[in-house]
Design an enzyme around this catalytic site. Structure first.
Site, PDB file in Angstrom:
ATOM      1  N   TYR A 158     -31.183  50.006   4.670  1.00 56.30           N
ATOM      2  CA  TYR A 158     -31.237  48.595   4.266  1.00 56.30           C
ATOM      3  C   TYR A 158     -32.574  48.225   3.621  1.00 56.30           C
ATOM      4  CZ  TYR A 158     -26.943  47.885   6.748  1.00 56.30           C
ATOM      5  OH  TYR A 158     -25.647  47.965   7.144  1.00 56.30           O
ATOM      6  N   LYS A 228     -27.737  59.559  14.920  1.00 54.18           N
ATOM      7  CA  LYS A 228     -27.032  60.721  14.381  1.00 54.18           C
ATOM      8  C   LYS A 228     -28.079  61.807  14.141  1.00 54.18           C
ATOM      9  CE  LYS A 228     -23.211  62.383  12.806  1.00 54.18           C
ATOM     10  NZ  LYS A 228     -22.458  63.153  13.765  1.00 54.18           N
ATOM     11  N   ASP A 285     -21.202  59.051  16.387  1.00 50.60           N
ATOM     12  CA  ASP A 285     -19.760  59.288  16.264  1.00 50.60           C
ATOM     13  C   ASP A 285     -19.100  59.320  17.643  1.00 50.60           C
ATOM     14  OD1 ASP A 285     -21.314  61.531  16.625  1.00 50.60           O
ATOM     15  OD2 ASP A 285     -20.045  62.863  15.449  1.00 50.60           O
ATOM     16  N   ASP A 309     -25.050  48.124  12.495  1.00 48.82           N
ATOM     17  CA  ASP A 309     -24.095  47.340  11.709  1.00 48.82           C
ATOM     18  C   ASP A 309     -22.665  47.766  12.077  1.00 48.82           C
ATOM     19  OD1 ASP A 309     -23.127  45.593   9.855  1.00 48.82           O
ATOM     20  OD2 ASP A 309     -24.001  46.570   8.112  1.00 48.82           O
TER      21      ASP A 309
END
Ligand code: NAD
Length: 422
Positions: A158, A228, A285, A309
């Site tokens: 972002y 991640k 995930d 988000d």
């Protein structure tokens, strides 16, 4: 500061902040800036304001609202989207609330929401996701959802550092990465768009600190760092490492327990000190699965911007969707409350949209200034109103036993309930 077009209320005073003590000073009648917002913001902004005033009054508090302008209202008055005096008013008054602002699609238009968060260094986006009785949900046990997501608000993808395929800039970055950094076999041939993902120690640590402090203050059992890092080792993985460092180094062991190897091992066997908050890591995930399959095992999630988000919207879906999902952005001695939803242009001007998300965002602001009684009253009144079957279209269409009412009628029903409960 005196303002050009903002009308400062005659009564009331500013909330102030003692940085050294990290403490707010809240006057008896705080002045609270409010942006009603674009689209459905014009429908839900003023009525949510009325509901929040009613709850404040019913619990012995008083608010002086100060309307400030951004988006469409600012274009009409100032011929610009985000006037300097709006940003200054929010900066000076420390706490504020806003409805949604439209981000027109297309080049050259920076999201006003992102601009406000970055300009005011509101680094933590916090969304409590809890089930309200009577709200239709796709889950079998929606009441198990009671998580608070902390999303880093200022960096990650972002940050907006990217180059369009086919531009000279993209070519320069490609040749630097291929030739100077020796990654000559990973880029595809032809045009390629490139983006950068900066994640800093400062940004990661202050976000995780906020999440841990929240867990301690609110008697939560766990803080889960969601990333991640198995793929993006030096950004997402580093977020996890820095977050665990905060847990290990900045708190006593009997207050915060940094779970060892939690990415790969179950923590059931580990001896966790009684009453300590456990800080653990999960891959993003896997977390999207656990959120649905083992909902009640998670309390507070702390995440880099993009994961935050995705995961906060996914959590919101489990408790019935956007019309009821509140949020707030926090920085040092600052709070800007805002609902998760956008301006929903399709529904604008119809007095149909659900004001609940904005009303519940006001609860976060109340808690921030220490008005827990007003916050609890808002929640109880909203829950009772929805449970009794008085709801806006978005909830009515999923329930057989409810009556669809306008945004205004719904807000009036919540105010009646506030008066009954007070
Ligand atoms: P949106 O949240 O505005 O609307 C998506 C759908 O959700 C709507 O069509 C509507 O069916 C439903 N919905 C949302 N809020 C609702 C409410 N209060 N009551 C009932 N139903 C509701 O998302 P979008 O359509 O992707 O975005 C529209 C505009 O809002 C865009 O310009 C976007 O950039 C902006 N936006 C702003 C914010 C913000 O101000 N923080 C957040 C998200 C999107």
């Amino acid at each position: 500061m005196s303002y050009d077009k903002i009308e400062v209320p005659e009564g009331g005073a500013k909330v102030s902040y003692d940085e050294a003590a990290d403490e707010l000073d809240v006057p008896d009648t705080p002045i609270i800036p409010i942006i009603h917002g674009d689209g459905i913001g014009k429908d839900v902004g003023p009525i949510a304001q009325d509901v929040l005033s009613a709850a404040a009054e019913a619990t012995g508090h008083d608010i002086e609202w100060m309307e400030v302008y951004a988006g469409e209202s600012a274009r009409e008055m100032y011929d610009e989207n985000l006037p300097e005096e709006t940003v200054e008013a929010i900066r000076e008054h420390r706490v504020a609330i806003k409805g949604p602002l439209t981000t027109p699609v297309g080049a050259g238009f920076r999201s006003l929401n992102v601009a406000l968060r970055q300009t005011l260094d509101l680094y933590a986006n916090v969304r409590p996701t809890y089930y309200l009785d009577g709200v239709p949900s796709p889950m079998k046990a929606p009441e198990e959802m009671d998580m608070v997501t902390f999303r880093e608000n200022t960096e990650d993808v972002y940050a907006g550092i990217e180059w369009e395929a086919g531009t000279d800039e993209a070519e320069q970055v490609r040749s630097f990465v291929e030739d100077e950094m020796d990654f000559d076999d990973v880029m595809h041939d032809g045009d390629i768009g490139i983006g950068l993902k900066p994640i800093s120690e400062k940004g990661s640590k202050r976000l995780v600190r906020e999440a841990i402090d929240y867990a301690i203050e609110n008697d939560r059992d766990t803080v889960t760092l969601v990333h991640k890092g198995n793929i993006m080792k030096f950004t997402e993985g580093q977020f996890g490492d820095w977050g665990m460092e905060v847990a290990e180094e900045e708190y006593p062991d009997d207050e915060v327990f940094a779970a060892p190897d939690s990415l790969w091992e179950e923590q059931d066997e580990v001896d966790i000190p009684e009453d300590a908050v456990m800080v653990e890591e999960r891959l993003a995930d896997a977390m999207l699965q656990w959120m649905q399959l083992r909902t009640d095992e998670f309390d507070v999630l702390a995440m880099p911007n993009l994961n935050g988000d995705y995961l906060s919207d996914a959590a919101g879906a489990q408790i019935g969707g956007l019309g009821i999902a509140p949020g707030a952005n926090f920085g040092a001695g600052r709070c800007l409350a805002e609902p998760v939803h956008g301006s929903a242009p399709k529904r604008a001007g119809q007095d149909k949209a659900n004001p609940t998300a904005l009303i519940l965002s006001g609860r976060l602001l109340f808690e921030y200034i220490g008005w827990d009684d007003a916050s609890t009253l808002v929640r109880d009144a909203v829950e009772d109103t929805i449970e009794s079957g008085t709801v806006t279209y978005d909830l009515a269409r999923q329930r057989d036993d409810a009556e669809e009412v306008s945004s205004t009628t719904y807000a009036e029903a919540v105010i009646d309930r506030i008066e009954d409960l007070a």
